[in-house]
Design a protein around this motif. Sequence first.
Motif, PDB file in Angstrom:
ATOM      1  N   THR A  70     -13.384  -6.676  -1.138  1.00 45.15           N
ATOM      2  CA  THR A  70     -14.554  -6.044  -1.752  1.00 45.15           C
ATOM      3  C   THR A  70     -14.334  -4.566  -2.045  1.00 45.15           C
ATOM      4  O   THR A  70     -15.182  -3.944  -2.673  1.00 45.15           O
ATOM      5  CB  THR A  70     -15.804  -6.188  -0.855  1.00 45.15           C
ATOM      6  OG1 THR A  70     -15.595  -5.462   0.365  1.00 45.15           O
ATOM      7  CG2 THR A  70     -16.103  -7.652  -0.566  1.00 45.15           C
ATOM      8  N   HIS A  71     -13.201  -4.005  -1.602  1.00 46.85           N
ATOM      9  CA  HIS A  71     -12.938  -2.576  -1.780  1.00 46.85           C
ATOM     10  C   HIS A  71     -11.513  -2.358  -2.296  1.00 46.85           C
ATOM     11  O   HIS A  71     -10.551  -2.604  -1.558  1.00 46.85           O
ATOM     12  CB  HIS A  71     -13.109  -1.823  -0.459  1.00 46.85           C
ATOM     13  CG  HIS A  71     -14.518  -1.743  -0.008  1.00 46.85           C
ATOM     14  ND1 HIS A  71     -15.169  -2.794   0.595  1.00 46.85           N
ATOM     15  CD2 HIS A  71     -15.427  -0.738  -0.099  1.00 46.85           C
ATOM     16  CE1 HIS A  71     -16.408  -2.436   0.871  1.00 46.85           C
ATOM     17  NE2 HIS A  71     -16.588  -1.203   0.459  1.00 46.85           N
ATOM     18  N   PRO A  72     -11.360  -1.893  -3.541  1.00 50.09           N
ATOM     19  CA  PRO A  72     -10.018  -1.651  -4.085  1.00 50.09           C
ATOM     20  C   PRO A  72      -9.182  -0.719  -3.210  1.00 50.09           C
ATOM     21  O   PRO A  72      -7.971  -0.911  -3.074  1.00 50.09           O
ATOM     22  CB  PRO A  72     -10.294  -1.018  -5.445  1.00 50.09           C
ATOM     23  CG  PRO A  72     -11.661  -1.495  -5.821  1.00 50.09           C
ATOM     24  CD  PRO A  72     -12.409  -1.616  -4.523  1.00 50.09           C
ATOM     25  N   GLY A  73      -9.805   0.261  -2.589  1.00 45.10           N
ATOM     26  CA  GLY A  73      -9.062   1.182  -1.723  1.00 45.10           C
ATOM     27  C   GLY A  73      -8.461   0.481  -0.516  1.00 45.10           C
ATOM     28  O   GLY A  73      -7.365   0.824  -0.068  1.00 45.10           O
ATOM     29  N   PHE A  74      -9.163  -0.518   0.001  1.00 45.67           N
ATOM     30  CA  PHE A  74      -8.628  -1.279   1.136  1.00 45.67           C
ATOM     31  C   PHE A  74      -7.441  -2.128   0.698  1.00 45.67           C
ATOM     32  O   PHE A  74      -6.457  -2.246   1.417  1.00 45.67           O
ATOM     33  CB  PHE A  74      -9.699  -2.180   1.736  1.00 45.67           C
ATOM     34  CG  PHE A  74     -10.819  -1.451   2.414  1.00 45.67           C
ATOM     35  CD1 PHE A  74     -10.698  -0.130   2.799  1.00 45.67           C
ATOM     36  CD2 PHE A  74     -12.010  -2.094   2.676  1.00 45.67           C
ATOM     37  CE1 PHE A  74     -11.728   0.531   3.433  1.00 45.67           C
ATOM     38  CE2 PHE A  74     -13.052  -1.446   3.315  1.00 45.67           C
ATOM     39  CZ  PHE A  74     -12.913  -0.128   3.693  1.00 45.67           C
ATOM     40  N   LEU A  75      -7.546  -2.720  -0.494  1.00 49.10           N
ATOM     41  CA  LEU A  75      -6.437  -3.529  -0.997  1.00 49.10           C
ATOM     42  C   LEU A  75      -5.207  -2.658  -1.224  1.00 49.10           C
ATOM     43  O   LEU A  75      -4.078  -3.058  -0.937  1.00 49.10           O
ATOM     44  CB  LEU A  75      -6.840  -4.240  -2.283  1.00 49.10           C
ATOM     45  CG  LEU A  75      -7.895  -5.327  -2.127  1.00 49.10           C
ATOM     46  CD1 LEU A  75      -8.294  -5.896  -3.491  1.00 49.10           C
ATOM     47  CD2 LEU A  75      -7.409  -6.435  -1.212  1.00 49.10           C
ATOM     48  N   GLU A  76      -5.435  -1.452  -1.721  1.00 47.25           N
ATOM     49  CA  GLU A  76      -4.326  -0.515  -1.917  1.00 47.25           C
ATOM     50  C   GLU A  76      -3.674  -0.171  -0.577  1.00 47.25           C
ATOM     51  O   GLU A  76      -2.445  -0.147  -0.456  1.00 47.25           O
ATOM     52  CB  GLU A  76      -4.835   0.759  -2.595  1.00 47.25           C
ATOM     53  CG  GLU A  76      -3.752   1.771  -2.874  1.00 47.25           C
ATOM     54  CD  GLU A  76      -4.285   3.008  -3.576  1.00 47.25           C
ATOM     55  OE1 GLU A  76      -3.610   4.048  -3.483  1.00 47.25           O
ATOM     56  OE2 GLU A  76      -5.356   2.949  -4.203  1.00 47.25           O
ATOM     57  N   ARG A  77      -4.487   0.057   0.423  1.00 49.88           N
ATOM     58  CA  ARG A  77      -3.942   0.373   1.745  1.00 49.88           C
ATOM     59  C   ARG A  77      -3.161  -0.817   2.307  1.00 49.88           C
ATOM     60  O   ARG A  77      -2.131  -0.639   2.950  1.00 49.88           O
ATOM     61  CB  ARG A  77      -5.065   0.775   2.701  1.00 49.88           C
ATOM     62  CG  ARG A  77      -4.548   1.185   4.053  1.00 49.88           C
ATOM     63  CD  ARG A  77      -5.585   1.894   4.851  1.00 49.88           C
ATOM     64  NE  ARG A  77      -5.117   2.109   6.210  1.00 49.88           N
ATOM     65  CZ  ARG A  77      -5.825   2.691   7.136  1.00 49.88           C
ATOM     66  NH1 ARG A  77      -7.025   3.164   6.876  1.00 49.88           N
ATOM     67  NH2 ARG A  77      -5.337   2.850   8.354  1.00 49.88           N
ATOM     68  N   GLU A  78      -3.637  -2.022   2.068  1.00 47.18           N
ATOM     69  CA  GLU A  78      -2.934  -3.213   2.525  1.00 47.18           C
ATOM     70  C   GLU A  78      -1.573  -3.333   1.831  1.00 47.18           C
ATOM     71  O   GLU A  78      -0.573  -3.684   2.455  1.00 47.18           O
ATOM     72  CB  GLU A  78      -3.796  -4.453   2.275  1.00 47.18           C
ATOM     73  CG  GLU A  78      -3.270  -5.704   2.899  1.00 47.18           C
ATOM     74  CD  GLU A  78      -3.415  -5.755   4.417  1.00 47.18           C
ATOM     75  OE1 GLU A  78      -3.060  -6.802   4.978  1.00 47.18           O
ATOM     76  OE2 GLU A  78      -3.853  -4.785   5.054  1.00 47.18           O
ATOM     77  N   LEU A  79      -1.542  -3.024   0.540  1.00 46.16           N
ATOM     78  CA  LEU A  79      -0.269  -3.041  -0.187  1.00 46.16           C
ATOM     79  C   LEU A  79       0.681  -1.977   0.354  1.00 46.16           C
ATOM     80  O   LEU A  79       1.894  -2.216   0.463  1.00 46.16           O
ATOM     81  CB  LEU A  79      -0.507  -2.832  -1.680  1.00 46.16           C
ATOM     82  CG  LEU A  79      -1.153  -4.002  -2.416  1.00 46.16           C
ATOM     83  CD1 LEU A  79      -1.507  -3.612  -3.847  1.00 46.16           C
ATOM     84  CD2 LEU A  79      -0.228  -5.211  -2.415  1.00 46.16           C
ATOM     85  N   LEU A  80       0.147  -0.828   0.698  1.00 48.29           N
ATOM     86  CA  LEU A  80       0.980   0.231   1.292  1.00 48.29           C
ATOM     87  C   LEU A  80       1.541  -0.210   2.637  1.00 48.29           C
ATOM     88  O   LEU A  80       2.679   0.104   2.984  1.00 48.29           O
ATOM     89  CB  LEU A  80       0.178   1.526   1.447  1.00 48.29           C
ATOM     90  CG  LEU A  80      -0.111   2.277   0.158  1.00 48.29           C
ATOM     91  CD1 LEU A  80      -1.082   3.437   0.411  1.00 48.29           C
ATOM     92  CD2 LEU A  80       1.175   2.790  -0.466  1.00 48.29           C
ATOM     93  N   LYS A  81       0.750  -0.956   3.396  1.00 54.44           N
ATOM     94  CA  LYS A  81       1.217  -1.487   4.680  1.00 54.44           C
ATOM     95  C   LYS A  81       2.402  -2.422   4.469  1.00 54.44           C
ATOM     96  O   LYS A  81       3.396  -2.370   5.197  1.00 54.44           O
ATOM     97  CB  LYS A  81       0.062  -2.204   5.387  1.00 54.44           C
ATOM     98  CG  LYS A  81       0.395  -2.687   6.776  1.00 54.44           C
ATOM     99  CD  LYS A  81      -0.853  -3.205   7.481  1.00 54.44           C
ATOM    100  CE  LYS A  81      -0.967  -4.684   7.306  1.00 54.44           C
ATOM    101  NZ  LYS A  81      -2.010  -5.295   8.127  1.00 54.44           N
ATOM    102  N   MET A  82       2.306  -3.271   3.461  1.00 54.25           N
ATOM    103  CA  MET A  82       3.406  -4.196   3.164  1.00 54.25           C
ATOM    104  C   MET A  82       4.634  -3.439   2.647  1.00 54.25           C
ATOM    105  O   MET A  82       5.773  -3.775   2.976  1.00 54.25           O
ATOM    106  CB  MET A  82       2.971  -5.248   2.140  1.00 54.25           C
ATOM    107  CG  MET A  82       1.932  -6.231   2.656  1.00 54.25           C
ATOM    108  SD  MET A  82       2.561  -7.281   4.005  1.00 54.25           S
ATOM    109  CE  MET A  82       1.768  -6.538   5.412  1.00 54.25           C
TER     110      MET A  82
END
Length: 196
Positions: free
Chosen positions: A116-128
Amino acid sequence: MARWQSGARERLQQAAMSLFVEHGFEGVTVAQIAAAAGLTERTFFRYFADKREVLFPGHDEFEQGFLRALDKEHALDKEADGDPISLVTAALAGGSEFFPEERRAWSRTRNAILRTHPGFLERELLKMSSLAATLTRALRDRGVDPIAAALAAETGVTVFRTAFTAWIAEGETRTLPEIQDEVLARLHGLLDTRQP
């Protein structure tokens, strides 16, 4: 003065996740999370810098699971030095230990909130991306050629992400290691079809 309470971190996480689902991430305050967990805001800030951190716990521990398994494989099988995929396969097994069956429901809920939050998805991609960089360095430190190390690490992260997405899908009952094994087998099958 309030005493430290056992399980406070878990209570705060559970309360936060329930509130995020019910009211949306933006509609929830740290004070509400702490109150729902029966704790104080001060206790919340002992465990989390802010409410976003509830959704991203244990990144270092997550990466360490992969590295410990890679180290174990490297120590047990010196012949694996020339086979970065064997090392990454072992690392994947270690990483999956971070997600036992009792964590599946929490992971499903977390994923729904992240979407629900593009910023969270971006952070998840950064984690990967961070995981891929960590695995690449670890493989290079163990004598793997830099290009092979990068390819193996990125492949490992892709396998993990693919398997994890399947693991949290509604109705899925297989364990994460079982799904990872299937994804790896399918990847090998795709590569085998490319051979002359």
